[in-house]
Design an enzyme around this catalytic site. Structure first.
Site, PDB file in Angstrom:
ATOM      1  N   CYS A   2     -24.365  -0.888   0.089  1.00  0.00           N
ATOM      2  CA  CYS A   2     -25.801  -0.598   0.125  1.00  0.00           C
ATOM      3  C   CYS A   2     -26.534  -1.508   1.114  1.00  0.00           C
ATOM      4  O   CYS A   2     -26.070  -2.586   1.454  1.00  0.00           O
ATOM      5  CB  CYS A   2     -26.403  -0.822  -1.257  1.00  0.00           C
ATOM      6  SG  CYS A   2     -25.533   0.010  -2.564  1.00  0.00           S
ATOM      7  N   ARG A  27     -23.301   0.192   7.429  1.00  0.00           N
ATOM      8  CA  ARG A  27     -22.695  -0.389   6.231  1.00  0.00           C
ATOM      9  C   ARG A  27     -22.054   0.693   5.350  1.00  0.00           C
ATOM     10  O   ARG A  27     -21.309   0.372   4.431  1.00  0.00           O
ATOM     11  CB  ARG A  27     -23.765  -1.128   5.417  1.00  0.00           C
ATOM     12  CG  ARG A  27     -24.326  -2.344   6.131  1.00  0.00           C
ATOM     13  CD  ARG A  27     -25.580  -2.848   5.454  1.00  0.00           C
ATOM     14  NE  ARG A  27     -25.317  -3.474   4.173  1.00  0.00           N
ATOM     15  CZ  ARG A  27     -25.263  -4.779   3.957  1.00  0.00           C
ATOM     16  NH1 ARG A  27     -25.437  -5.603   4.955  1.00  0.00           N
ATOM     17  NH2 ARG A  27     -25.037  -5.261   2.762  1.00  0.00           N
ATOM     18  N   TRP A  75     -24.714   3.282  -1.686  1.00  0.00           N
ATOM     19  CA  TRP A  75     -23.288   3.625  -1.700  1.00  0.00           C
ATOM     20  C   TRP A  75     -22.936   3.684  -3.176  1.00  0.00           C
ATOM     21  O   TRP A  75     -22.884   2.652  -3.850  1.00  0.00           O
ATOM     22  CB  TRP A  75     -22.513   2.510  -0.987  1.00  0.00           C
ATOM     23  CG  TRP A  75     -21.155   2.859  -0.504  1.00  0.00           C
ATOM     24  CD1 TRP A  75     -20.840   3.819   0.411  1.00  0.00           C
ATOM     25  CD2 TRP A  75     -19.921   2.219  -0.862  1.00  0.00           C
ATOM     26  NE1 TRP A  75     -19.478   3.799   0.640  1.00  0.00           N
ATOM     27  CE2 TRP A  75     -18.895   2.840  -0.125  1.00  0.00           C
ATOM     28  CE3 TRP A  75     -19.580   1.179  -1.724  1.00  0.00           C
ATOM     29  CZ2 TRP A  75     -17.568   2.471  -0.233  1.00  0.00           C
ATOM     30  CZ3 TRP A  75     -18.253   0.811  -1.828  1.00  0.00           C
ATOM     31  CH2 TRP A  75     -17.267   1.455  -1.085  1.00  0.00           C
ATOM     32  N   ASN A 101     -28.958  -4.120  -4.407  1.00  0.00           N
ATOM     33  CA  ASN A 101     -27.550  -4.159  -3.976  1.00  0.00           C
ATOM     34  C   ASN A 101     -26.788  -5.001  -4.985  1.00  0.00           C
ATOM     35  O   ASN A 101     -27.288  -6.043  -5.426  1.00  0.00           O
ATOM     36  CB  ASN A 101     -27.401  -4.836  -2.611  1.00  0.00           C
ATOM     37  CG  ASN A 101     -27.907  -3.978  -1.480  1.00  0.00           C
ATOM     38  OD1 ASN A 101     -28.349  -2.857  -1.701  1.00  0.00           O
ATOM     39  ND2 ASN A 101     -27.839  -4.506  -0.277  1.00  0.00           N
ATOM     40  N   GLY A 102     -25.564  -4.598  -5.307  1.00  0.00           N
ATOM     41  CA  GLY A 102     -24.761  -5.377  -6.252  1.00  0.00           C
ATOM     42  C   GLY A 102     -24.487  -4.568  -7.498  1.00  0.00           C
ATOM     43  O   GLY A 102     -24.639  -3.343  -7.511  1.00  0.00           O
ATOM     44  N   GLU A 481      -2.091  -6.343  11.414  1.00  0.00           N
ATOM     45  CA  GLU A 481      -3.444  -5.972  11.806  1.00  0.00           C
ATOM     46  C   GLU A 481      -3.447  -4.635  12.545  1.00  0.00           C
ATOM     47  O   GLU A 481      -4.344  -3.807  12.355  1.00  0.00           O
ATOM     48  CB  GLU A 481      -4.056  -7.093  12.657  1.00  0.00           C
ATOM     49  CG  GLU A 481      -5.439  -6.826  13.200  1.00  0.00           C
ATOM     50  CD  GLU A 481      -6.503  -6.559  12.136  1.00  0.00           C
ATOM     51  OE1 GLU A 481      -6.216  -6.727  10.932  1.00  0.00           O
ATOM     52  OE2 GLU A 481      -7.604  -6.146  12.518  1.00  0.00           O
ATOM     53  N   LYS A 485      -5.612  -1.381  11.346  1.00  0.00           N
ATOM     54  CA  LYS A 485      -6.596  -0.736  12.227  1.00  0.00           C
ATOM     55  C   LYS A 485      -6.349   0.765  12.290  1.00  0.00           C
ATOM     56  O   LYS A 485      -7.260   1.563  12.173  1.00  0.00           O
ATOM     57  CB  LYS A 485      -6.449  -1.365  13.604  1.00  0.00           C
ATOM     58  CG  LYS A 485      -7.618  -1.698  14.408  1.00  0.00           C
ATOM     59  CD  LYS A 485      -8.573  -2.768  14.019  1.00  0.00           C
ATOM     60  CE  LYS A 485      -8.962  -2.878  12.605  1.00  0.00           C
ATOM     61  NZ  LYS A 485      -9.477  -4.170  12.218  1.00  0.00           N
ATOM     62  N   GLU A 488      -7.031   2.567   8.846  1.00  0.00           N
ATOM     63  CA  GLU A 488      -8.445   2.483   8.478  1.00  0.00           C
ATOM     64  C   GLU A 488      -9.312   3.525   9.189  1.00  0.00           C
ATOM     65  O   GLU A 488     -10.167   4.147   8.573  1.00  0.00           O
ATOM     66  CB  GLU A 488      -8.885   1.053   8.824  1.00  0.00           C
ATOM     67  CG  GLU A 488     -10.327   0.750   8.780  1.00  0.00           C
ATOM     68  CD  GLU A 488     -10.603  -0.739   8.959  1.00  0.00           C
ATOM     69  OE1 GLU A 488      -9.962  -1.385   9.806  1.00  0.00           O
ATOM     70  OE2 GLU A 488     -11.479  -1.248   8.252  1.00  0.00           O
ATOM     71  N   HIS A 504      16.476  -3.375   4.978  1.00  0.00           N
ATOM     72  CA  HIS A 504      16.496  -3.604   3.524  1.00  0.00           C
ATOM     73  C   HIS A 504      15.753  -2.506   2.760  1.00  0.00           C
ATOM     74  O   HIS A 504      15.374  -2.707   1.612  1.00  0.00           O
ATOM     75  CB  HIS A 504      15.904  -4.982   3.204  1.00  0.00           C
ATOM     76  CG  HIS A 504      16.720  -6.094   3.779  1.00  0.00           C
ATOM     77  ND1 HIS A 504      17.970  -6.414   3.300  1.00  0.00           N
ATOM     78  CD2 HIS A 504      16.498  -6.924   4.820  1.00  0.00           C
ATOM     79  CE1 HIS A 504      18.473  -7.418   4.012  1.00  0.00           C
ATOM     80  NE2 HIS A 504      17.592  -7.735   4.940  1.00  0.00           N
ATOM     81  N   LYS A 603     -18.734  -2.014   5.436  1.00  0.00           N
ATOM     82  CA  LYS A 603     -18.557  -3.144   6.341  1.00  0.00           C
ATOM     83  C   LYS A 603     -18.405  -4.442   5.576  1.00  0.00           C
ATOM     84  O   LYS A 603     -17.575  -5.277   5.881  1.00  0.00           O
ATOM     85  CB  LYS A 603     -19.752  -3.214   7.305  1.00  0.00           C
ATOM     86  CG  LYS A 603     -19.688  -4.369   8.304  1.00  0.00           C
ATOM     87  CD  LYS A 603     -18.510  -4.206   9.236  1.00  0.00           C
ATOM     88  CE  LYS A 603     -18.375  -5.337  10.247  1.00  0.00           C
ATOM     89  NZ  LYS A 603     -17.028  -5.342  10.861  1.00  0.00           N
TER      90      LYS A 603
END
Ligand code: M6R
Length: 608
Positions: A2, A27, A75, A101-102, A481, A485, A488, A504, A603
């Site tokens: 949010c 966001r 959100w 928010n939260g 990474e 990327k 995502e 393995h 984000k």
């Protein structure tokens, strides 16, 4: 996640709020809304979907008069995305509007209590209890009412409030969730991040946990959780608003990939004084440094991956054992951490809830803590004993790029600094590595100068269902990474494996046409990687090598090759990262994905 914007001043609030909300779009959100005080009455307009829908409903803000207001991008957590569940939420009497928010963890109990007293709730959200509680406890003093309400809330919150009882005033309160106050000329703002208010002011105040802000167009006053007035000195955020705009690029991610030479320079250059590394105010004297028996690096997602790259570098040159911990796991472990442990918490946003909790736990265990953070004055930056800002500039795309590479280079600086003090590195090697780190921005520019070969491979492989990334040593760390990327932003299933681990288990997944990106920048491990590549090919797999100049001959053994500019093997992850970022970007672009706002992601993850 949010977003919040709030305004009080001499201009029409709604337009400023809508503009601020657009700055917060990155966001991630599913609905939005604004509330404005007009003639002592609060008008609210909300809409599910894009902010353009809210713009349509408000006629670009024209339908809402008034100079004080709050706006929100939601959100969904509690209650599905809908007009009703969107913020701002009004109290039943219409006199209080809040954006939040939260998460209010005890909202169900509070809701039951208020419902029993006859208060009717309109939404399914946890946030509405804040507005209803305010109506219930208000007795002529808003600061007192806010103290009363927040004393009853369990959870995390950043809240913006307007009330028809004080029509010129904007209020805010926060705990464990970011909120800044922007101080302008005859106008003041609240925002969940700088970007929302940056075009109006560069002067900000960070609201502390439990603190209350009371803002009018001409005044900004602050109170502690006990209601005592508190002085706050604004700090300046030098970010340019154009840095938060696309600037001609198709996506923020591509822009931020291209900003890496500048960002890496900003992280490294001011800290290199001749042959010395000066890490701001961090006290790395011989006594402190020689006491360090172990280092714990903590982060989430890409920040954690940066930590894994840092681990091999620091262990190699400092001869100190380093463990990397996922923040979300660390906080529920019983960490072996004490005053001989140095804890490094990495977070681009500085607000990631798990990383913040991990930092607090490490401090509680007696560890000295250093934060590697990009966003100034963020919670992690403020709470760590020391902070090393990456100075990468605002990062808007959900997928981090410059955030990650600058974190890696900050870890290189810390590693070299400690190694030098502990005499675990020769002068010659120290100087070579320092100069390698300083020249990384130029080498990144070299990669960026022509991305055609990367794009061609990306477009060729864009229709695949699964891509593997393999490497050994620091190449394995970089693979993690690269895989993140790709998955995502392109939604292709991607896995990173230490190349020696394939046999393995994972090799059973390799079949005709499976694509494997093999990172081969480590000369000492070249022959071993060659064996792994052959093993993949002999099962029908296609191998694209990401190689160093020294190992260029890999092109004869692989199905394709991309080469990084010539550099020392120990700093290749910054360069391979850039190639893998561009690869992921081009795959996602070819697949038509929403690159800057990948599905289900935010984000800044400020809830656990
Ligand atoms: O702001 P932080 O660095 O604490 O964020 C940590 C992760 O959420 C973040 O790196 C995430 O994995 C990125 N979206 C990856 O691109």
């Amino acid at each position: 996640m949010c977003g919040i914007i709030g305004y009080t001043g001499g201009k029409q609030a709604a337009k400023i709020l809508l503009n601020g909300l657009k700055r917060l779009e990155y966001r991630g959100y599913d609905s939005s809304g604004v509330a404005v005080i007009d003639n002592n009455r609060i008008d609210v307009i909300k809409s599910i979907g894009k902010i353009s829908a809210l713009e349509d409903k408000t006629d670009g803000g024209k339908k809402l008069n008034g100079f004080v207001g709050i706006g929100h991008t939601r959100w969904a957590t509690h209650g599905a995305p809908s007009d009703i569940n969107s913020h701002p939420h009004l109290s039943t009497d219409g006199n209080f509007a809040v954006v939040h928010n939260g998460i209010i963890e005890n909202f169900a109990e509070l809701k039951a209590e208020l419902t029993a007293k006859g208060i009717r709730f309109a939404s399914e959200t946890d946030s509405e209890v804040i507005a209803q509680l305010l109506q219930y406890v208000y007795d002529g003093d808003m600061v007192e009412a806010l103290r009363n309400v927040t004393s009853r809330l369990v959870g995390s919150y950043a809240v913006g409030i307007i009330t028809s009882h004080c029509p010129d005033t904007l209020y805010a309160v926060r705990k464990d969730n970011p909120l800044v106050v922007g101080i302008g000329a005859n106008e003041n703002f609240i925002a969940s991040d700088f970007a929302a208010a940056l075009e109006h002011t560069h002067n900000f105040v960070q609201l502390g946990d439990g603190e209350i802000a009371k803002l009018t167009s001409h005044s900004a006053t602050f109170f502690t959780a006990d209601g005592e007035p508190v002085e706050k000195t604004p700090f300046r955020v030098d970010w340019d608003i154009s840095q938060a705009e696309k600037d001609g690029y198709d996506h923020f991610m591509l822009k931020e990939i291209n900003e890496q030479p500048k960002a890496l320079t900003a992280t490294v250059r001011p800290r290199v004084k001749g042959k010395d590394i000066v890490l701001d105010r961090i006290n790395f004297d011989a006594k402190n440094t020689n006491r360090i028996e172990r280092i714990t690096i903590i982060g989430c997602g890409s920040a954690y991956h940066a930590g894994i790259v840092g681990k091999s570098f620091i262990e190699k040159y400092c001869r100190i054992s380093v463990t990397c911990e996922l923040a979300s796991e660390y906080i529920y472990s019983d960490p072996i951490t004490d005053n001989r442990t140095l804890t490094i918490v990495i977070s681009q946003s500085g607000e990631t809830a798990d990383s913040l909790a991990a930092l607090r736990l490490a401090k509680k265990c007696g560890s000295h803590t250093i934060a590697i953070v990009n966003v100034m004055q963020s919670a992690i930056a403020r709470e760590a004993h020391d902070v090393l800002y990456t100075h990468a500039g605002p990062e808007i795309a959900v997928a981090t790029t410059k955030g990650y590479t600058t974190q890696v280079s900050a870890l290189y600086l810390i590693g070299l600094k400690i190694a030098k003090i502990k005499h675990t590195i020769s002068d010659a090697r120290y100087e070579t590595l320092l100069s390698e780190i300083i020249t990384l921005p130029d080498k990144v520019s070299e990669i960026l100068a022509d991305i055609t070969p990367i794009r061609e491979y990306a477009e060729r492989f864009a229709d695949r269902k699964c891509v593997f990334f393999i490497g050994r040593g620091t190449d394995y760390a970089a693979s993690l990474e690269g895989a993140l990327k790709l998955k995502e932003i392109s939604y292709i299933h991607a896995e990173a494996y230490a190349a020696g681990e394939l046999k393995h288990g994972t090799i059973s997944l390799i079949e005709q046409g499976t694509v494997t990106l093999a990172l081969t920048t480590q000369s000492a491990l070249y022959n071993k990687m060659l064996n792994n590549i052959k093993a993949v090919q002999s099962r029908g797999g296609t191998v694209l090598a990401i190689s160093s100049q020294a190992n260029k001959q890999i092109s004869e053994q692989s199905d394709g090759m991309l080469c990084i500019p010539d550099c020392d093997d120990d700093v290749t992850p910054v360069l391979t990262a850039v190639i893998l970022q561009i690869f992921a970007y081009c795959v996602a672009a070819k697949r038509g994905c929403d690159i800057d706002k990948p599905r289900n992601l935010a984000k800044s993850v400020t809830v656990e």
